[in-house]
Design a protein around this motif. Structure first.
Motif, PDB file in Angstrom:
ATOM      1  N   UNK A  70      41.552  -3.302  27.702  1.00 25.16           N
ATOM      2  CA  UNK A  70      42.544  -2.291  27.378  1.00 25.16           C
ATOM      3  C   UNK A  70      43.454  -2.006  28.563  1.00 25.16           C
ATOM      4  N   UNK A  71      42.888  -1.879  29.742  1.00 28.76           N
ATOM      5  CA  UNK A  71      43.696  -1.587  30.930  1.00 28.76           C
ATOM      6  C   UNK A  71      44.730  -2.695  31.164  1.00 28.76           C
ATOM      7  N   UNK A  72      44.336  -3.944  30.971  1.00 29.06           N
ATOM      8  CA  UNK A  72      45.273  -5.067  31.136  1.00 29.06           C
ATOM      9  C   UNK A  72      46.406  -4.976  30.126  1.00 29.06           C
ATOM     10  N   UNK A  73      46.078  -4.581  28.902  1.00 32.09           N
ATOM     11  CA  UNK A  73      47.104  -4.445  27.869  1.00 32.09           C
ATOM     12  C   UNK A  73      48.073  -3.315  28.194  1.00 32.09           C
ATOM     13  N   UNK A  74      47.562  -2.228  28.724  1.00 30.46           N
ATOM     14  CA  UNK A  74      48.426  -1.078  29.038  1.00 30.46           C
ATOM     15  C   UNK A  74      49.489  -1.429  30.064  1.00 30.46           C
ATOM     16  N   UNK A  75      49.176  -2.323  30.984  1.00 25.42           N
ATOM     17  CA  UNK A  75      50.170  -2.733  31.981  1.00 25.42           C
ATOM     18  C   UNK A  75      51.423  -3.300  31.314  1.00 25.42           C
ATOM     19  N   UNK A  76      51.238  -3.973  30.190  1.00 23.70           N
ATOM     20  CA  UNK A  76      52.362  -4.609  29.499  1.00 23.70           C
ATOM     21  C   UNK A  76      53.285  -3.589  28.843  1.00 23.70           C
ATOM     22  N   UNK A  77      52.736  -2.411  28.539  1.00 23.31           N
ATOM     23  CA  UNK A  77      53.499  -1.425  27.793  1.00 23.31           C
ATOM     24  C   UNK A  77      53.967  -0.245  28.643  1.00 23.31           C
ATOM     25  N   UNK A  78      53.581  -0.197  29.905  1.00 24.24           N
ATOM     26  CA  UNK A  78      54.023   0.895  30.767  1.00 24.24           C
ATOM     27  C   UNK A  78      55.525   0.824  30.982  1.00 24.24           C
ATOM     28  N   UNK A  79      56.194   1.945  30.862  1.00 23.90           N
ATOM     29  CA  UNK A  79      57.638   1.991  31.064  1.00 23.90           C
ATOM     30  C   UNK A  79      57.955   1.881  32.557  1.00 23.90           C
TER      31      UNK A  79
END
Length: 217
Positions: free
Chosen positions: A103-112
């Motif tokens: 999940x943490x890796x995925x969040x990096x892709x969506x951080x503004x």
């Protein structure tokens, strides 16, 4: 409990991933009775199997197919708490840690670029939301400090999210753009139309947790 050991109250909403873990983890901290960690780990693993998607994120519920920011934040914060106490030798530790890191890796892709995440994490046209951002920041800071996450990869995103949260505070230290209390929804419009509150405790709490994580040794 049902035959698989899960409480009959399980409804498989992502919100529960915090509600389950925080109570059981605090019970363990108070009593040192490992049955509380076992309960939290079992419930978490079962929820993970039902709700986590290939992209590492979580639908609000098994019949609400939206990546709601605060719902995903509940998981991030809850797992950071659980993994802080769950022994590495626990039979469910590796699967829970793997899901957390995914999940943490995925969040990096969506951080503004400004460090925040949106009300629906994967929708570029949705508004900035601070309670989810606060819990993502808390989880990342905790993960870096405990060595679960690579500081070279996650350190700067965690720092950016903290600074972005601070920029959302008003002169009375009330944080802006907090999604109001939210039931599971069945349309994009439902989530986009949720009220943006200032000083709502969902947001006040998560920025405080992040501050505490940053100050922890």
């Amino acid at each position: 409990n049902t035959p698989d050991g899960i409480t009959k109250e399980a409804r498989y909403w992502i919100d529960d991933m915090y509600m389950i873990t925080i109570l059981q983890v605090q019970a363990y901290r108070a009593t040192k009775d490992k049955k509380y960690l076992d309960r939290a780990a079992l419930a978490s693993d079962t929820y993970l199997a039902k709700l986590q998607k290939e992209n590492g994120l979580f639908h609000h519920a098994d019949d609400s197919f939206f990546y709601w920011s605060r719902g995903n934040g509940w998981f991030a914060a809850g797992m950071a708490e659980l993994l802080s106490e769950l022994p590495k030798k626990h039979p469910r530790y590796n699967s829970i840690m793997k899901s957390f890191q995914k999940m943490m890796a995925s969040l990096l892709k969506y951080q503004m670029p400004n460090g925040l995440w949106r009300q629906l994490v994967d929708k570029d046209d949705f508004w900035e939301e601070t309670s989810g951002t606060g819990m993502f920041a808390f989880a990342m800071v905790t993960g870096v400090k405990k060595g679960w996450l690579d500081s070279k990869i996650y350190g700067e995103p965690a720092r950016k999210s903290w600074l972005a949260l601070v920029s959302k505070l008003d002169e009375k230290a009330n944080i802006k753009d907090v999604c109001e209390g939210t039931n599971k929804g069945f349309s994009l419009q439902y989530y986009n139309d949720r009220q943006r509150k200032t000083g709502d405790l969902h947001g006040q709490a998560s920025i405080t947790w992040t501050a505490m994580a940053l100050l922890a040794k």
